[in-house]
Design a protein around this motif. Structure first.
Motif, PDB file in Angstrom:
ATOM      1  N   THR A 111       0.838  -1.207   0.000  1.00 37.12           N
ATOM      2  CA  THR A 111       0.000   0.000   0.000  1.00 37.12           C
ATOM      3  C   THR A 111       0.866   1.248   0.000  1.00 37.12           C
ATOM      4  OG1 THR A 111      -1.788  -1.128   1.153  1.00 37.12           O
ATOM      5  CG2 THR A 111      -1.752   1.277   1.279  1.00 37.12           C
ATOM      6  N   TRP A 112       1.898   1.240   0.813  1.00 34.08           N
ATOM      7  CA  TRP A 112       2.776   2.416   0.895  1.00 34.08           C
ATOM      8  C   TRP A 112       3.713   2.496  -0.295  1.00 34.08           C
ATOM      9  CZ3 TRP A 112       0.894   5.577   4.271  1.00 34.08           C
ATOM     10  CH2 TRP A 112       0.201   5.087   5.391  1.00 34.08           C
ATOM     11  N   LEU A 113       4.114   1.346  -0.826  1.00 33.04           N
ATOM     12  CA  LEU A 113       4.948   1.356  -2.029  1.00 33.04           C
ATOM     13  C   LEU A 113       4.189   1.978  -3.191  1.00 33.04           C
ATOM     14  CD1 LEU A 113       6.600  -2.191  -1.860  1.00 33.04           C
ATOM     15  CD2 LEU A 113       7.757   0.013  -1.581  1.00 33.04           C
ATOM     16  N   ALA A 114       2.900   1.667  -3.298  1.00 31.30           N
ATOM     17  CA  ALA A 114       2.076   2.224  -4.381  1.00 31.30           C
ATOM     18  C   ALA A 114       1.898   3.724  -4.239  1.00 31.30           C
ATOM     19  CB  ALA A 114       0.709   1.539  -4.403  1.00 31.30           C
ATOM     20  N   ARG A 115       2.146   4.254  -3.053  1.00 31.23           N
ATOM     21  CA  ARG A 115       2.010   5.687  -2.820  1.00 31.23           C
ATOM     22  C   ARG A 115       3.349   6.398  -2.773  1.00 31.23           C
ATOM     23  NH1 ARG A 115      -2.318   3.173  -1.601  1.00 31.23           N
ATOM     24  NH2 ARG A 115      -4.353   4.237  -1.481  1.00 31.23           N
ATOM     25  N   GLY A 116       4.367   5.774  -3.352  1.00 31.85           N
ATOM     26  CA  GLY A 116       5.640   6.439  -3.554  1.00 31.85           C
ATOM     27  C   GLY A 116       6.653   6.292  -2.443  1.00 31.85           C
ATOM     28  N   ARG A 117       6.374   5.495  -1.416  1.00 30.44           N
ATOM     29  CA  ARG A 117       7.350   5.331  -0.340  1.00 30.44           C
ATOM     30  C   ARG A 117       8.443   4.339  -0.745  1.00 30.44           C
ATOM     31  NH1 ARG A 117       6.090   9.842   2.221  1.00 30.44           N
ATOM     32  NH2 ARG A 117       3.974   9.863   3.056  1.00 30.44           N
ATOM     33  N   SER A 142       8.730  11.589 -23.081  1.00 33.36           N
ATOM     34  CA  SER A 142       9.768  10.622 -22.709  1.00 33.36           C
ATOM     35  C   SER A 142       9.117   9.306 -22.337  1.00 33.36           C
ATOM     36  CB  SER A 142      10.586  11.157 -21.528  1.00 33.36           C
ATOM     37  OG  SER A 142      11.428  10.145 -21.007  1.00 33.36           O
ATOM     38  N   ASP A 143       9.760   8.198 -22.700  1.00 31.72           N
ATOM     39  CA  ASP A 143       9.190   6.901 -22.330  1.00 31.72           C
ATOM     40  C   ASP A 143       9.218   6.690 -20.818  1.00 31.72           C
ATOM     41  OD1 ASP A 143      11.895   6.603 -21.991  1.00 31.72           O
ATOM     42  OD2 ASP A 143      12.084   4.774 -23.183  1.00 31.72           O
ATOM     43  N   ALA A 144       9.966   7.531 -20.095  1.00 28.34           N
ATOM     44  CA  ALA A 144       9.963   7.449 -18.635  1.00 28.34           C
ATOM     45  C   ALA A 144       8.630   7.891 -18.052  1.00 28.34           C
ATOM     46  CB  ALA A 144      11.089   8.305 -18.056  1.00 28.34           C
ATOM     47  N   ASP A 145       7.839   8.632 -18.823  1.00 26.61           N
ATOM     48  CA  ASP A 145       6.540   9.117 -18.357  1.00 26.61           C
ATOM     49  C   ASP A 145       5.388   8.275 -18.891  1.00 26.61           C
ATOM     50  OD1 ASP A 145       7.573  11.296 -16.898  1.00 26.61           O
ATOM     51  OD2 ASP A 145       7.804  12.445 -18.739  1.00 26.61           O
ATOM     52  N   LEU A 146       5.679   7.078 -19.406  1.00 25.85           N
ATOM     53  CA  LEU A 146       4.648   6.197 -19.935  1.00 25.85           C
ATOM     54  C   LEU A 146       4.491   4.990 -19.022  1.00 25.85           C
ATOM     55  CD1 LEU A 146       5.547   6.291 -23.733  1.00 25.85           C
ATOM     56  CD2 LEU A 146       4.353   7.983 -22.345  1.00 25.85           C
ATOM     57  N   ALA A 147       3.266   4.495 -18.923  1.00 27.67           N
ATOM     58  CA  ALA A 147       2.974   3.405 -17.987  1.00 27.67           C
ATOM     59  C   ALA A 147       3.276   2.034 -18.576  1.00 27.67           C
ATOM     60  CB  ALA A 147       1.508   3.468 -17.554  1.00 27.67           C
ATOM     61  N   GLY A 148       3.498   1.971 -19.873  1.00 30.87           N
ATOM     62  CA  GLY A 148       3.778   0.680 -20.489  1.00 30.87           C
ATOM     63  C   GLY A 148       2.613  -0.281 -20.451  1.00 30.87           C
ATOM     64  N   GLY A 149       1.387   0.231 -20.518  1.00 28.55           N
ATOM     65  CA  GLY A 149       0.207  -0.623 -20.522  1.00 28.55           C
ATOM     66  C   GLY A 149      -0.309  -1.015 -19.156  1.00 28.55           C
ATOM     67  N   ASP A 150       0.277  -0.490 -18.085  1.00 29.99           N
ATOM     68  CA  ASP A 150      -0.176  -0.812 -16.739  1.00 29.99           C
ATOM     69  C   ASP A 150      -1.392   0.049 -16.398  1.00 29.99           C
ATOM     70  OD1 ASP A 150      -0.566  -1.405 -14.123  1.00 29.99           O
ATOM     71  OD2 ASP A 150       1.393  -0.736 -13.408  1.00 29.99           O
ATOM     72  N   ALA A 197      -2.973   0.529 -13.686  1.00 29.13           N
ATOM     73  CA  ALA A 197      -2.886   1.209 -12.397  1.00 29.13           C
ATOM     74  C   ALA A 197      -2.160   2.542 -12.503  1.00 29.13           C
ATOM     75  CB  ALA A 197      -2.173   0.304 -11.386  1.00 29.13           C
ATOM     76  N   ARG A 198      -1.345   2.714 -13.537  1.00 26.23           N
ATOM     77  CA  ARG A 198      -0.576   3.953 -13.704  1.00 26.23           C
ATOM     78  C   ARG A 198      -1.123   4.807 -14.834  1.00 26.23           C
ATOM     79  NH1 ARG A 198       5.287   2.542 -14.927  1.00 26.23           N
ATOM     80  NH2 ARG A 198       5.434   4.804 -14.901  1.00 26.23           N
ATOM     81  N   ALA A 199      -2.341   4.529 -15.277  1.00 22.72           N
ATOM     82  CA  ALA A 199      -2.884   5.212 -16.449  1.00 22.72           C
ATOM     83  C   ALA A 199      -2.972   6.716 -16.245  1.00 22.72           C
ATOM     84  CB  ALA A 199      -4.264   4.645 -16.799  1.00 22.72           C
ATOM     85  N   LYS A 200      -3.346   7.160 -15.035  1.00 17.62           N
ATOM     86  CA  LYS A 200      -3.508   8.597 -14.827  1.00 17.62           C
ATOM     87  C   LYS A 200      -2.178   9.346 -14.832  1.00 17.62           C
ATOM     88  CE  LYS A 200      -3.510   8.560  -9.743  1.00 17.62           C
ATOM     89  NZ  LYS A 200      -4.276   8.950  -8.538  1.00 17.62           N
ATOM     90  N   TRP A 201      -1.060   8.620 -14.749  1.00 16.54           N
ATOM     91  CA  TRP A 201       0.258   9.242 -14.826  1.00 16.54           C
ATOM     92  C   TRP A 201       0.940   8.956 -16.159  1.00 16.54           C
ATOM     93  CZ3 TRP A 201       1.161  12.798 -11.383  1.00 16.54           C
ATOM     94  CH2 TRP A 201       0.524  12.720 -10.138  1.00 16.54           C
ATOM     95  N   ASP A 202       0.236   8.286 -17.071  1.00 22.33           N
ATOM     96  CA  ASP A 202       0.788   7.961 -18.389  1.00 22.33           C
ATOM     97  C   ASP A 202       0.510   9.130 -19.326  1.00 22.33           C
ATOM     98  OD1 ASP A 202       1.345   7.018 -20.929  1.00 22.33           O
ATOM     99  OD2 ASP A 202       0.688   4.985 -20.480  1.00 22.33           O
ATOM    100  N   PHE A 203       1.558   9.879 -19.698  1.00 24.45           N
ATOM    101  CA  PHE A 203       1.376  11.064 -20.530  1.00 24.45           C
ATOM    102  C   PHE A 203       0.840  10.704 -21.917  1.00 24.45           C
ATOM    103  CE2 PHE A 203       4.463  14.166 -18.232  1.00 24.45           C
ATOM    104  CZ  PHE A 203       3.712  13.999 -17.090  1.00 24.45           C
ATOM    105  N   LEU A 204       1.243   9.540 -22.431  1.00 26.60           N
ATOM    106  CA  LEU A 204       0.739   9.128 -23.740  1.00 26.60           C
ATOM    107  C   LEU A 204      -0.757   8.844 -23.669  1.00 26.60           C
ATOM    108  CD1 LEU A 204       1.237   8.368 -26.683  1.00 26.60           C
ATOM    109  CD2 LEU A 204       1.897   6.072 -25.921  1.00 26.60           C
ATOM    110  N   TRP A 205      -1.200   8.208 -22.594  1.00 25.77           N
ATOM    111  CA  TRP A 205      -2.621   7.942 -22.411  1.00 25.77           C
ATOM    112  C   TRP A 205      -3.402   9.248 -22.283  1.00 25.77           C
ATOM    113  CZ3 TRP A 205      -6.184   9.046 -18.606  1.00 25.77           C
ATOM    114  CH2 TRP A 205      -7.394   8.367 -18.672  1.00 25.77           C
ATOM    115  N   ILE A 206      -2.842  10.220 -21.562  1.00 30.24           N
ATOM    116  CA  ILE A 206      -3.511  11.519 -21.392  1.00 30.24           C
ATOM    117  C   ILE A 206      -3.682  12.204 -22.738  1.00 30.24           C
ATOM    118  CG2 ILE A 206      -3.251  13.832 -20.397  1.00 30.24           C
ATOM    119  CD1 ILE A 206      -1.852  12.523 -18.017  1.00 30.24           C
TER     120      ILE A 206
END
Length: 439
Positions: A13-19, A213-221, A223-232
């Protein structure tokens, strides 16, 4: 409704929140050792349990604070060093690095050293900048300022010290050392471009360019869609007509050719002339009016090195600061795009905030945040002239435009208000005129 997926006793839970892993496990252990008591338990017992958990997690949060502070200092020093390497650092920047290298100061104390050095160098009197926020003790900050003042040529025991230094500064051709006088580039580098705003003129999707940058892409995950710039970007209607490039280990690729792959790590494999040639080929035959660069750090420096291959155009912007702000900048930039069959008014939107709420003006139109909508959301209203409702307006294709619009939440107010103003600014007034005559 409560978030049933939130389990504080689970480290994931905490890992998913950036800890970080160690912090996540320590926080989860505190929750396992001191779980919440049931609501039926006495209030004093529940308070005692919460207090015990706070005491158990206090060292973890203190460690996170110390690490975040150290990371802030390191990033600031790294940025200043890069400015010095590129010849863009001023004298105060160089004094900051000098204070660190000579005396081992951290970022905050090195800045106070630079304040003292620069004051002495340009002929200013000795004056402690105590009002500037700083985490270091007052004695440490003042000692660093005194040291910088002395190193800059100041002498507090000399009655005529300030006059002497002012005369020396006056006779200098420049307060910049000759070796680091910056050379103004022929065109602005992407790293110097401003962040996107709603002031710039809208542009058609077919004449827009974005570099991600591909660093800002979720790679199809998912759970990370809202942070995927390509998806946005792809989620925005009409954006498929724009030119979208992605920087990967293989260089610059069109978004349609991009497939997620594992990063090779370290520096990019395609740089310099090869990367420049890829950019030239990707933009061949395209007319661009609006560019957004969503790159950071080393990726941004790579693009700076091949900036001559980018077209000079009306609007050139880049995302910056934190990941959350970068995402906001991207969405702000996307808000200014429109299709070939649409119209959007140009011009500067004048924003203000009255007691009643946010207000924006463009030409003869004024849009106001009225307040909560009758059922849900927020209500905005477009007025014209002396406060009359802007009724009777239509798009170029004849589609009527509503003068009262419900926005889903306050976070979208400004972007929706800006889009509404530009839509009304480009609307035909024939229906408005007939409506006034009929009245």
């Amino acid at each position: 409704m409560p978030d049933t997926a939130f389990n504080p006793a689970d480290a994931d839970t905490w890992l998913a929140r950036g800890r970080r892993p160690a912090h996540a496990e320590a926080l989860a252990k505190a929750w396992r050792d001191y779980p919440d008591l049931p609501p039926s338990a006495p209030l004093a017992d529940r308070h005692a349990r919460s207090h015990a958990r706070v005491i158990a997690t206090r060292p973890v949060f203190e460690e996170m604070r110390v690490e975040a502070e150290a990371e802030r200092h390191a990033k600031n020093f790294a940025f200043t060093e890069n400015e010095a390497r590129e010849g863009k650092a001023n004298e105060r920047d160089l004094a900051i690095l000098n204070g660190r290298d000579r005396y081992g100061y951290d970022w905050d104390v090195a800045n106070r050293y630079a304040d003292g050095w620069y004051a002495a160098h340009v002929g200013w009197p000795h004056h402690y900048p105590d009002g500037i926020p700083c985490n270091a003790p007052l004695e440490t900050r003042r000692a660093a300022y005194d040291q910088g003042f002395t190193d800059g040529g100041g002498d507090r025991t000399d009655l005529f010290d300030a006059a002497r230094r002012a005369n020396l500064a006056l006779h200098r051709q420049s307060n910049m050392p000759a070796a680091v006088v910056p050379v103004t580039p022929a065109r602005p580098l992407p790293s110097s471009w401003p962040k996107p705003g709603d002031e710039a003129r809208p542009a058609r999707w077919s004449r827009r360019l974005a570099i991600l940058s591909d660093a800002d892409l979720a790679g199809g995950d998912p759970a990370r869609a809202k942070w995927d710039f390509l998806w946005i970007v792809r989620d925005r209607p009409g954006a498929e007509a724009m030119t979208l490039l992605i920087l990967t280990d293989r260089g610059l690729l069109h978004a349609g050719d991009y497939t997620p792959s594992a990063s090779l790590g370290g520096r990019r494999q395609v740089t310099g002339a090869a990367l420049r040639q890829q950019l030239v080929e990707a933009l061949s035959g395209r007319e661009i009016d609006d560019i957004l660069v969503a790159l950071q750090d080393e990726d941004l420096r790579l693009l700076d090195g091949i900036a001559s291959a980018l077209p000079l155009c009306r609007t050139m912007e880049r995302t910056r600061n934190t990941k959350l702000q970068q995402r906001t900048h991207l969405r702000t930039w996307l808000d200014r795009g429109y299709g070939d069959d649409e119209n959007m008014a140009a011009g500067h939107i004048r924003w203000g905030k009255l007691i009643q709420g946010l207000v924006g003006k463009l030409g003869e139109f004024t849009v106001r945040h009225v307040g909560p909508a009758p059922v849900r959301g927020q209500l905005i209203r477009v007025e014209v002239g002396n406060g009359q409702l802007a009724t009777g307006y239509a798009d170029a294709d004849g589609t009527p435009i509503a003068a009262e619009i419900i926005v889903s939440n306050k976070a979208k107010l400004r972007s929706e208000m800006a889009a509404t103003l530009r839509r009304f600014g480009a609307a035909t007034t024939m229906m408005a005129a007939s409506a006034r005559h009929a009245a």
